[in-house]
Design a protein around this motif. Structure first.
Motif, PDB file in Angstrom:
ATOM      1  N   ASP A  30       0.809  -1.217   0.000  1.00  0.00           N
ATOM      2  CA  ASP A  30       0.000   0.000   0.000  1.00  0.00           C
ATOM      3  C   ASP A  30       0.843   1.269   0.000  1.00  0.00           C
ATOM      4  N   SER A  31       2.169   1.116  -0.159  1.00  0.00           N
ATOM      5  CA  SER A  31       3.046   2.278  -0.202  1.00  0.00           C
ATOM      6  C   SER A  31       4.401   1.863  -0.769  1.00  0.00           C
ATOM      7  N   PHE A  32       5.201   2.851  -1.105  1.00  0.00           N
ATOM      8  CA  PHE A  32       6.579   2.642  -1.542  1.00  0.00           C
ATOM      9  C   PHE A  32       7.475   3.260  -0.473  1.00  0.00           C
ATOM     10  N   GLU A  33       8.214   2.420   0.238  1.00  0.00           N
ATOM     11  CA  GLU A  33       9.009   2.883   1.368  1.00  0.00           C
ATOM     12  C   GLU A  33      10.500   2.813   1.046  1.00  0.00           C
ATOM     13  N   TRP A  34      11.217   3.890   1.339  1.00  0.00           N
ATOM     14  CA  TRP A  34      12.668   3.908   1.168  1.00  0.00           C
ATOM     15  C   TRP A  34      13.412   3.671   2.475  1.00  0.00           C
ATOM     16  N   THR A  35      12.806   4.006   3.596  1.00  0.00           N
ATOM     17  CA  THR A  35      13.506   3.940   4.868  1.00  0.00           C
ATOM     18  C   THR A  35      13.022   2.756   5.696  1.00  0.00           C
ATOM     19  N   GLN A  36      13.687   2.542   6.833  1.00  0.00           N
ATOM     20  CA  GLN A  36      13.323   1.470   7.748  1.00  0.00           C
ATOM     21  C   GLN A  36      12.174   1.852   8.665  1.00  0.00           C
TER      22      GLN A  36
END
Length: 231
Positions: A30-36
């Motif tokens: 449901d999202s595009f995440e770059w971080t932890q």
């Protein structure tokens, strides 16, 4: 076991192991995440607006799936046969998405395909010598194409290849390497590789005392304009 990249497939085959019978359910996308830290930092807009993209180290395939669902044609590459097979079972039939089991440098050296974006979210760029990998990425970027990556921020003063036991501190030895570069080192490497519009910095964690995220982005030079002939 000697400290070589040959141990990497076994490491990633056992990454996020599943306990129990049968295939675990596919993760929610449901999202595009770059971080932890979920919901922290940029989203897919960090890549610009690519029509084609190559992910280096796709693992579960969540970011690749998210991009494909927005209409991007995505090739998701991973070194692990087990990770690749699982992702294919989960996401088979997703339009515009294909999974490839290969080592990043070998794939980039052999393919003739070019991409609008090449990205690594805590993926292959962290576990591959960037002095080898980045020039190969540059050759496979379309003019104006984007290289983007994220990984843990470096520990100040400790740069270059760093050894770790991939399966923790018990059991059989499984040594792997990660490359830790400062933002300044990344800017120098990307410039030497012919990339432009370079950005490299550490994004602080939501809680400042926690580990931040190294964020890097650069572009391939735009295609030079063809001079008009004088009449």
């Amino acid at each position: 076991m000697p400290l070589t990249s040959k141990s990497l497939p076994e490491y990633w085959d056992t990454y996020k192991p599943h306990s129990g019978d049968g295939m675990p359910p596919a993760p929610v996308v449901d999202s595009f995440e770059w971080t932890q830290y979920p919901g922290h930092g940029p989203g897919a807009d960090f890549l610009g607006r690519p029509r084609t993209a190559l992910e280096l180290g796709s693992a579960e395939g969540r970011e690749a799936v998210w991009l494909a669902r927005t209409g991007v044609e995505v090739t998701a590459l991973d070194l692990s046969p087990a990770q690749t097979a699982r992702a294919r079972l989960w996401w088979e039939g997703t339009p515009g998405l294909s999974f490839v089991n290969a080592e990043a440098c070998e794939y980039l050296a052999d393919t003739s395909t070019t991409y609008d974006a090449v990205y690594s979210r805590w993926g292959a760029v962290w576990f591959t010598d960037p002095e080898r990998l980045v020039p190969l990425i540059g050759r496979r970027l379309n003019p104006g194409g984007v290289l983007a990556l994220s990984q843990a921020e470096p520990i100040e003063g400790f740069y270059g290849p760093q050894a770790m036991y991939g399966n923790g501190l018990s059991g059989r030895r499984l040594p792997v390497l990660r490359w830790s570069y400062s933002p300044e080192m990344w800017r120098d490497l990307l410039k030497r590789s012919g990339l432009t519009e370079i950005e490299a910095s550490v994004l602080p964690a939501p809680e400042p005392e926690n580990v931040g995220t190294l964020m890097v982005r650069a572009k391939a030079p735009a295609k030079p304009a063809v001079p008009r002939r004088r009449r």
